[in-house]
Design an enzyme around this catalytic site. Structure first.
Site, mmCIF file in Angstrom:
data_model
loop_
_atom_site.group_PDB
_atom_site.id
_atom_site.type_symbol
_atom_site.label_atom_id
_atom_site.label_comp_id
_atom_site.label_asym_id
_atom_site.label_seq_id
_atom_site.Cartn_x
_atom_site.Cartn_y
_atom_site.Cartn_z
ATOM 1 C CG HIS A 158 -2.035 -0.982 1.123
ATOM 2 N ND1 HIS A 158 -2.589 -1.592 2.222
ATOM 3 C CD2 HIS A 158 -2.719 -1.455 0.045
ATOM 4 C CE1 HIS A 158 -3.563 -2.386 1.823
ATOM 5 N NE2 HIS A 158 -3.653 -2.332 0.510
ATOM 6 N NE ARG A 172 -12.750 -15.230 -0.991
ATOM 7 C CZ ARG A 172 -13.148 -13.969 -0.735
ATOM 8 N NH1 ARG A 172 -13.237 -13.539 0.496
ATOM 9 N NH2 ARG A 172 -13.458 -13.155 -1.713
ATOM 10 C CG ASP A 225 -10.401 -5.349 -5.876
ATOM 11 O OD1 ASP A 225 -11.432 -6.019 -6.092
ATOM 12 O OD2 ASP A 225 -10.201 -4.230 -6.386
ATOM 13 C CG ASP A 241 -4.795 -5.842 -5.090
ATOM 14 O OD1 ASP A 241 -3.556 -5.798 -5.012
ATOM 15 O OD2 ASP A 241 -5.538 -4.989 -4.591
ATOM 16 C CG ASP A 268 -1.459 2.012 6.135
ATOM 17 O OD1 ASP A 268 -1.659 1.740 7.338
ATOM 18 O OD2 ASP A 268 -1.360 3.179 5.714
ATOM 19 N N GLY A 317 -2.989 -1.900 -7.877
ATOM 20 C CA GLY A 317 -4.018 -2.621 -7.130
ATOM 21 C C GLY A 317 -5.431 -2.157 -7.416
ATOM 22 C CG HIS A 367 -7.536 -1.669 -3.844
ATOM 23 N ND1 HIS A 367 -6.991 -0.509 -3.337
ATOM 24 C CD2 HIS A 367 -6.558 -2.594 -3.811
ATOM 25 C CE1 HIS A 367 -5.739 -0.745 -3.012
ATOM 26 N NE2 HIS A 367 -5.458 -1.995 -3.274
ATOM 27 N N GLY A 383 1.461 -2.646 -10.138
ATOM 28 C CA GLY A 383 1.828 -1.386 -10.756
ATOM 29 C C GLY A 383 3.001 -0.594 -10.248
#
Length: 163
Positions: free
Chosen positions: A21, A109, A103, A73, A93, A68, A100, A48
């Site tokens: 992040h 997961r 995402d 992501d 963070d 992201g 997002h 990115g």
């Protein structure tokens, strides 16, 4: 009992996703610089801006996906499902709301479903990359959750019939 998992061999040379992040990008870049010799032996990719900054600052080759919030992501998650990413370092963070967040949750997961090692902070990243397993092949055990759910549902149905 049918086995409800698949063994997937992780190669000696790992494919490592690097994600951070905004408030943690400098931390991840510094961590990569400090671990350059180890990471240089593996394939690196990332979302990115993070991937581009790491490549520029460390001179390591890093494949960059979208940022992201623009689907990066999800691209990493897709590669995990395809068996093309073995490992993820994600300096997130925990105090900043992210646009997002769904995402990010989906990515975590997928990593859990596919038994991918994940470090979300420097201590865990240090432990993972200094593990003796880092330099060997490793058999990941990917659980077939659909089979487990079906087995549970069938057992429940049999219990209902007995009552």
């Amino acid at each position: 009992m049918d086995k409800d998992y698949t063994i997937v061999e992780m190669q000696k040379q790992k494919s490592i996703a690097l994600i951070a992040h905004d408030n943690r990008k400098k931390d991840l870049i510094q961590w990569v610089q400090n671990n350059r010799e180890i990471l240089n032996k593996h394939f690196l990719c990332g979302t990115g801006t993070t991937a581009k900054l790491i490549a520029a600052e460390t001179e390591l080759p890093v494949t960059a996906f979208n940022s992201g919030p623009l689907g990066g992501d999800q691209q990493i998650g897709c590669r995990i499902v395809e068996g093309k990413i073995d490992f993820m370092i994600f300096f997130w963070d925990p105090l900043a709301s992210q646009p997002h967040d769904p995402d990010v949750k989906a990515l975590l997961r997928i990593a859990a479903l596919y038994d991918i090692p994940v470090a979300t902070n420097q201590s865990t990243a240090d432990f993972l990359i200094t593990s003796p397993i880092m330099n060997t092949t490793y058999d990941r055990k990917i659980i077939d959750y659909a089979k487990r759910i079906s087995r549970r549902t069938n057992a429940f149905a049999r219990n209902e019939e007995m009552e």
